[in-house]
Motif scaffolding. Structure first.
Motif, PDB file in Angstrom:
ATOM      1  N   CYS A 168       9.254   3.946   4.094  1.00 44.65           N
ATOM      2  CA  CYS A 168       9.259   2.521   3.742  1.00 44.65           C
ATOM      3  C   CYS A 168      10.548   1.831   4.172  1.00 44.65           C
ATOM      4  O   CYS A 168      10.557   0.623   4.420  1.00 44.65           O
ATOM      5  N   ILE A 169      11.641   2.600   4.234  1.00 48.62           N
ATOM      6  CA  ILE A 169      12.930   1.997   4.601  1.00 48.62           C
ATOM      7  C   ILE A 169      13.342   2.350   6.025  1.00 48.62           C
ATOM      8  O   ILE A 169      14.487   2.175   6.400  1.00 48.62           O
ATOM      9  N   GLY A 170      12.394   2.868   6.800  1.00 51.95           N
ATOM     10  CA  GLY A 170      12.625   3.034   8.221  1.00 51.95           C
ATOM     11  C   GLY A 170      13.084   4.394   8.680  1.00 51.95           C
ATOM     12  O   GLY A 170      13.407   4.572   9.861  1.00 51.95           O
ATOM     13  N   THR A 171      13.126   5.386   7.786  1.00 48.65           N
ATOM     14  CA  THR A 171      13.494   6.739   8.190  1.00 48.65           C
ATOM     15  C   THR A 171      12.254   7.462   8.702  1.00 48.65           C
ATOM     16  O   THR A 171      11.206   7.439   8.056  1.00 48.65           O
ATOM     17  N   ASN A 172      12.377   8.128   9.815  1.00 51.34           N
ATOM     18  CA  ASN A 172      11.217   8.763  10.454  1.00 51.34           C
ATOM     19  C   ASN A 172      10.895  10.108   9.811  1.00 51.34           C
ATOM     20  O   ASN A 172      11.099  11.169  10.407  1.00 51.34           O
ATOM     21  N   VAL A 173      10.383  10.066   8.603  1.00 49.56           N
ATOM     22  CA  VAL A 173       9.916  11.286   7.951  1.00 49.56           C
ATOM     23  C   VAL A 173       8.459  11.528   8.346  1.00 49.56           C
ATOM     24  O   VAL A 173       7.734  10.595   8.696  1.00 49.56           O
ATOM     25  N   PRO A 174       8.012  12.782   8.296  1.00 45.42           N
ATOM     26  CA  PRO A 174       6.625  13.066   8.681  1.00 45.42           C
ATOM     27  C   PRO A 174       5.638  12.663   7.597  1.00 45.42           C
ATOM     28  O   PRO A 174       5.981  12.616   6.412  1.00 45.42           O
ATOM     29  N   VAL A 175       4.418  12.362   8.003  1.00 45.96           N
ATOM     30  CA  VAL A 175       3.310  12.103   7.086  1.00 45.96           C
ATOM     31  C   VAL A 175       2.461  13.366   7.052  1.00 45.96           C
ATOM     32  O   VAL A 175       1.844  13.731   8.054  1.00 45.96           O
ATOM     33  N   THR A 176       2.439  14.049   5.907  1.00 47.31           N
ATOM     34  CA  THR A 176       1.875  15.399   5.883  1.00 47.31           C
ATOM     35  C   THR A 176       0.898  15.667   4.745  1.00 47.31           C
ATOM     36  O   THR A 176       0.429  16.795   4.602  1.00 47.31           O
ATOM     37  N   HIS A 177       0.558  14.669   3.940  1.00 46.06           N
ATOM     38  CA  HIS A 177      -0.269  14.981   2.769  1.00 46.06           C
ATOM     39  C   HIS A 177      -1.667  15.462   3.157  1.00 46.06           C
ATOM     40  O   HIS A 177      -2.294  16.208   2.400  1.00 46.06           O
ATOM     41  N   HIS A 178      -2.155  15.047   4.327  1.00 46.86           N
ATOM     42  CA  HIS A 178      -3.461  15.552   4.779  1.00 46.86           C
ATOM     43  C   HIS A 178      -3.377  17.011   5.227  1.00 46.86           C
ATOM     44  O   HIS A 178      -4.403  17.701   5.272  1.00 46.86           O
ATOM     45  N   MET A 179      -2.190  17.463   5.539  1.00 45.26           N
ATOM     46  CA  MET A 179      -1.983  18.870   5.884  1.00 45.26           C
ATOM     47  C   MET A 179      -1.844  19.722   4.622  1.00 45.26           C
ATOM     48  O   MET A 179      -2.495  20.763   4.485  1.00 45.26           O
ATOM     49  N   THR A 180      -0.996  19.281   3.710  1.00 49.39           N
ATOM     50  CA  THR A 180      -0.662  20.113   2.546  1.00 49.39           C
ATOM     51  C   THR A 180      -1.819  20.240   1.566  1.00 49.39           C
ATOM     52  O   THR A 180      -2.039  21.316   0.997  1.00 49.39           O
ATOM     53  N   ILE A 181      -2.583  19.170   1.348  1.00 54.35           N
ATOM     54  CA  ILE A 181      -3.702  19.264   0.404  1.00 54.35           C
ATOM     55  C   ILE A 181      -4.766  20.208   0.948  1.00 54.35           C
ATOM     56  O   ILE A 181      -5.334  21.025   0.208  1.00 54.35           O
ATOM     57  N   ILE A 182      -5.026  20.148   2.251  1.00 57.04           N
ATOM     58  CA  ILE A 182      -6.038  21.021   2.834  1.00 57.04           C
ATOM     59  C   ILE A 182      -5.537  22.464   2.895  1.00 57.04           C
ATOM     60  O   ILE A 182      -6.305  23.401   2.634  1.00 57.04           O
ATOM     61  N   GLY A 201       0.794  -1.221   0.000  1.00 55.22           N
ATOM     62  CA  GLY A 201       0.000   0.000   0.000  1.00 55.22           C
ATOM     63  C   GLY A 201       0.825   1.270   0.000  1.00 55.22           C
ATOM     64  O   GLY A 201       0.607   2.174  -0.810  1.00 55.22           O
ATOM     65  N   LEU A 202       1.808   1.366   0.904  1.00 56.30           N
ATOM     66  CA  LEU A 202       2.588   2.597   0.992  1.00 56.30           C
ATOM     67  C   LEU A 202       3.509   2.792  -0.210  1.00 56.30           C
ATOM     68  O   LEU A 202       3.580   3.906  -0.746  1.00 56.30           O
ATOM     69  N   PRO A 203       4.232   1.768  -0.672  1.00 51.61           N
ATOM     70  CA  PRO A 203       5.019   1.966  -1.892  1.00 51.61           C
ATOM     71  C   PRO A 203       4.164   2.410  -3.078  1.00 51.61           C
ATOM     72  O   PRO A 203       4.596   3.258  -3.878  1.00 51.61           O
ATOM     73  N   ALA A 204       2.963   1.865  -3.198  1.00 55.34           N
ATOM     74  CA  ALA A 204       2.073   2.296  -4.284  1.00 55.34           C
ATOM     75  C   ALA A 204       1.701   3.763  -4.119  1.00 55.34           C
ATOM     76  O   ALA A 204       1.640   4.519  -5.102  1.00 55.34           O
ATOM     77  N   PHE A 205       1.481   4.187  -2.876  1.00 53.23           N
ATOM     78  CA  PHE A 205       1.123   5.583  -2.632  1.00 53.23           C
ATOM     79  C   PHE A 205       2.285   6.529  -2.919  1.00 53.23           C
ATOM     80  O   PHE A 205       2.069   7.670  -3.336  1.00 53.23           O
ATOM     81  N   VAL A 206       3.498   6.065  -2.691  1.00 58.98           N
ATOM     82  CA  VAL A 206       4.671   6.876  -3.053  1.00 58.98           C
ATOM     83  C   VAL A 206       4.639   7.203  -4.545  1.00 58.98           C
ATOM     84  O   VAL A 206       4.916   8.337  -4.953  1.00 58.98           O
ATOM     85  N   PHE A 207       4.289   6.210  -5.350  1.00 60.10           N
ATOM     86  CA  PHE A 207       4.181   6.449  -6.790  1.00 60.10           C
ATOM     87  C   PHE A 207       3.062   7.446  -7.096  1.00 60.10           C
ATOM     88  O   PHE A 207       3.152   8.200  -8.070  1.00 60.10           O
ATOM     89  N   THR A 208       2.009   7.450  -6.279  1.00 57.63           N
ATOM     90  CA  THR A 208       0.977   8.478  -6.432  1.00 57.63           C
ATOM     91  C   THR A 208       1.593   9.861  -6.313  1.00 57.63           C
ATOM     92  O   THR A 208       1.304  10.765  -7.103  1.00 57.63           O
ATOM     93  N   GLY A 209       2.438  10.031  -5.312  1.00 53.77           N
ATOM     94  CA  GLY A 209       3.082  11.320  -5.106  1.00 53.77           C
ATOM     95  C   GLY A 209       3.930  11.743  -6.293  1.00 53.77           C
ATOM     96  O   GLY A 209       3.838  12.892  -6.761  1.00 53.77           O
ATOM     97  N   PHE A 210       4.745  10.837  -6.799  1.00 58.25           N
ATOM     98  CA  PHE A 210       5.576  11.173  -7.961  1.00 58.25           C
ATOM     99  C   PHE A 210       4.705  11.458  -9.187  1.00 58.25           C
ATOM    100  O   PHE A 210       5.005  12.367  -9.974  1.00 58.25           O
ATOM    101  N   ALA A 211       3.625  10.698  -9.339  1.00 58.72           N
ATOM    102  CA  ALA A 211       2.737  10.920 -10.479  1.00 58.72           C
ATOM    103  C   ALA A 211       2.055  12.284 -10.398  1.00 58.72           C
ATOM    104  O   ALA A 211       1.856  12.953 -11.422  1.00 58.72           O
ATOM    105  N   ILE A 247       4.412  16.562  -3.008  1.00 58.80           N
ATOM    106  CA  ILE A 247       5.659  16.761  -2.275  1.00 58.80           C
ATOM    107  C   ILE A 247       5.620  16.035  -0.929  1.00 58.80           C
ATOM    108  O   ILE A 247       6.644  15.576  -0.421  1.00 58.80           O
ATOM    109  N   SER A 248       4.442  15.932  -0.346  1.00 58.83           N
ATOM    110  CA  SER A 248       4.290  15.190   0.914  1.00 58.83           C
ATOM    111  C   SER A 248       4.347  13.685   0.696  1.00 58.83           C
ATOM    112  O   SER A 248       4.927  12.950   1.510  1.00 58.83           O
ATOM    113  N   ALA A 249       3.729  13.212  -0.388  1.00 58.66           N
ATOM    114  CA  ALA A 249       3.602  11.767  -0.592  1.00 58.66           C
ATOM    115  C   ALA A 249       4.898  11.119  -1.075  1.00 58.66           C
ATOM    116  O   ALA A 249       5.260  10.024  -0.633  1.00 58.66           O
ATOM    117  N   ALA A 250       5.603  11.778  -1.985  1.00 51.55           N
ATOM    118  CA  ALA A 250       6.797  11.163  -2.577  1.00 51.55           C
ATOM    119  C   ALA A 250       7.868  10.803  -1.541  1.00 51.55           C
ATOM    120  O   ALA A 250       8.455   9.706  -1.610  1.00 51.55           O
TER     121      ALA A 250
END
Length: 296
Positions: free
Chosen positions: A224-238, A21-31, A215-218
């Motif tokens: 996915c590889i364990g780096t603690n990056v923030p999840v922010t797409h619900h912030m940026t789209i709104i 699910g998450l790797p697929a969503f990363v591709f959403t961000g790049f797309a 920019i949030s999703a990509a």
């Protein structure tokens, strides 16, 4: 509703299940970023609608396919974590898990098509609403904990809305001060960009509204590889949509911050006590988009 797109959505669900699910969503961000560049470059093909939010990488299709495949695999006993949205379903080595992903891809397309028909334009984010409903159906179908989850003895002692132990969403993003600062920063960037682009030409709306989301999703590829990056797409789209609707950077930032806190509330309501994934950002997005429709 288009039959060919329905079939493609099955393929998108299978592909999302195979990736996870998450790797697929990363591709959403790049797309989304590619599609925004296409809009600004004058392309007549709507890459954002047809690819990023279509049957290829639409979260209601590919991401939900991955969520359902993991939940199915956990119920069958071939995968240990039904909430796992990182592991690729191809690794389960069970074609049925991928077929389940395909069926949920079809479900996602059908739900969005229905919502596009019955709701007025802008009523809510139909894809985000579909992600929430699809994830909920996954929980009811393959999970054991119910929609709101089941509290462990430790959780009963702490209280439902106090995360702890394994009952957390993002440990690096759950304290209120951390949520505020992260949502403030990304909402400022997204709202500023949206206003700058929409001010050039109203036709650039897709690029103005969705680049912050991309920019949030990509960067979630790092999660996915364990780096603690923030999840922010619900912030940026709104933040982007609010800034465009109001014409105000301040309003965009305020709404982005509210969405950040709402995402955390959704995680404590639906996610942390459950045994399958119900997406906190999608929950925040469809609620906040409805709120924008009411206000603006």
């Amino acid at each position: 509703m288009n039959f060919a797109t329905l079939l493609a959505s099955f393929g998108g669900g299978v592909f999302g299940a195979a990736l996870g699910g998450l790797p697929a969503f990363v591709f959403t961000g790049f797309a989304v970023l590619i599609g925004a560049a296409a809009v600004l470059g004058g392309s007549s093909f709507d890459f954002i609608s047809n690819v990023a939010f279509g049957p290829v990488f639409g979260p209601h299709i590919a991401f939900c396919g991955g969520v359902a495949a993991a939940a199915y695999a956990a119920k069958k006993g071939i995968h240990k974590a039904g909430k796992d949205i990182v592991s690729g379903g191809a690794g389960f080595n069970d074609p049925m898990a991928l077929l389940i992903g395909g069926l949920f891809g079809i479900l996602g397309y059908l739900l969005v098509s229905i919502f596009n028909t019955i709701f007025p334009a802008g009523f809510t984010d139909n894809a985000a609403l579909t992600v929430f409903l699809s994830n909920t159906i996954t929980r009811v179908t393959f999970g054991k904990t119910g929609v709101f989850g089941t509290l462990s003895e430790e959780a009963k002692a702490r209280g439902r809305f106090t995360p702890g132990g394994n009952e957390v969403w993002l440990p690096h993003q759950q304290d209120f001060g951390q949520i505020f600062v992260i949502s403030l920063g990304v909402s400022l960037l997204a709202a500023w960009y949206a206003l700058a682009v929409i001010g050039v030409d109203q036709a650039y709306f897709p690029a103005a509204a969705f680049v912050g989301f991309g920019i949030s999703a990509a960067p979630l590829i790092l999660l996915c590889i364990g780096t603690n990056v923030p999840v922010t797409h619900h912030m940026t789209i709104i933040a982007s949509l609010s800034a465009i609707a109001s014409g105000s950077l301040v309003v965009g930032v305020i709404m982005g911050i509210i969405s950040g806190f709402l995402g955390e509330l959704a995680s404590r309501t639906f996610f942390i006590h459950g045994d399958t994934h119900i997406d906190p950002p999608a929950t925040a997005i469809f609620i906040m988009t409805f709120l924008l429709w009411v206000i603006f």
